[in-house]
Enzyme design. Structure first.
Site, short mmCIF file in Angstrom:
data_model
loop_
_atom_site.label_atom_id
_atom_site.label_comp_id
_atom_site.label_asym_id
_atom_site.label_seq_id
_atom_site.Cartn_x
_atom_site.Cartn_y
_atom_site.Cartn_z
N ARG A 78 2.45 1.70 -3.50
CA ARG A 78 1.46 2.28 -4.42
C ARG A 78 1.25 3.76 -4.14
NH1 ARG A 78 -2.23 -2.81 -3.99
NH2 ARG A 78 -1.52 -3.94 -5.82
N ASP B 125 0.83 -1.21 0.00
CA ASP B 125 0.00 0.00 0.00
C ASP B 125 0.87 1.26 0.00
OD1 ASP B 125 -2.27 -1.65 0.16
OD2 ASP B 125 -2.12 -1.71 2.34
N HIS C 114 -5.87 -3.39 4.87
CA HIS C 114 -5.20 -3.71 3.61
C HIS C 114 -6.19 -4.19 2.55
CE1 HIS C 114 -1.95 -4.92 0.96
NE2 HIS C 114 -2.40 -6.16 0.94
#
Length: 179
Positions: free
Chosen positions: A35, A32, A59
């Site tokens: 990204r 995460d 998540h």
């Protein structure tokens, strides 16, 4: 979704075998963060290697909460909305792009390597590092949420003794189980 469920499952299994320690179990949410760093860098023309977005929550989908307000650049409301959605559903976008025949395998491998690199910096280079991780936490306990991803500080002082104990418990667990 899988991490939000798997870490609590693991905790309960460890409890069953009397070896659960909430200070030693964490779920890696580096994907995460990777990204978020990538999408923010692309949006703002920043060097991705110098971009660090903290991501909290869980998540999966809307449980992924990028703390864009803590990034050193400003965003329009439109950028915040777009980036947040893109960060939250980036994995789904990859699966759709591959027509359901795969996932972000290379991104996952890269994120795993980044997390291990942080651990090695703590253990080998004796640095205190920060990494986002999904752990048992009091942060959202009042809302009935036992696990939550947040930024954690990791250091050799805490890692080495815990790693030795974790490894020994893992080996003993397998030796005593009927796997």
């Amino acid at each position: 979704m899988w991490l939000n469920s798997t870490v609590p499952i693991c905790a309960e299994v460890f409890k069953t075998y009397g070896c659960y320690n909430p200070m030693k179990l964490f779920g890696v949410t580096t994907l995460d963060v990777v990204r978020a760093n990538t999408f923010v860098s692309e949006c703002k023309g920043l060097d991705v290697t110098k971009t660090d977005v903290t991501v909290i929550g869980g998540h999966s989908g809307t449980t992924i909460i990028p703390l864009l307000s803590q990034v050193s650049v400003s965003f329009t409301d439109s950028q915040i909305k777009s980036l947040t959605h893109h960060i939250q559903f980036g994995g789904d976008e990859v699966v759709k792009a591959k027509n359901g025949k795969g996932s972000a395998t290379l991104s996952m491998a890269y994120a795993g390597a980044r997390f291990v690199d942080k651990l090695l910096q703590a253990i080998v280079l004796n640095k205190t590092v920060t990494a986002c991780s999904y752990v048992e936490s009091p942060i959202a306990k009042a809302d009935g949420i036992r696990f939550f991803s947040s930024a954690l500080k990791i250091s050799k002082k805490e890692c080495i003794p815990q790693l030795k104990v974790n490894i020994e418990k893992g080996v003993n667990f397998v030796a005593q189980s009927k796997l």
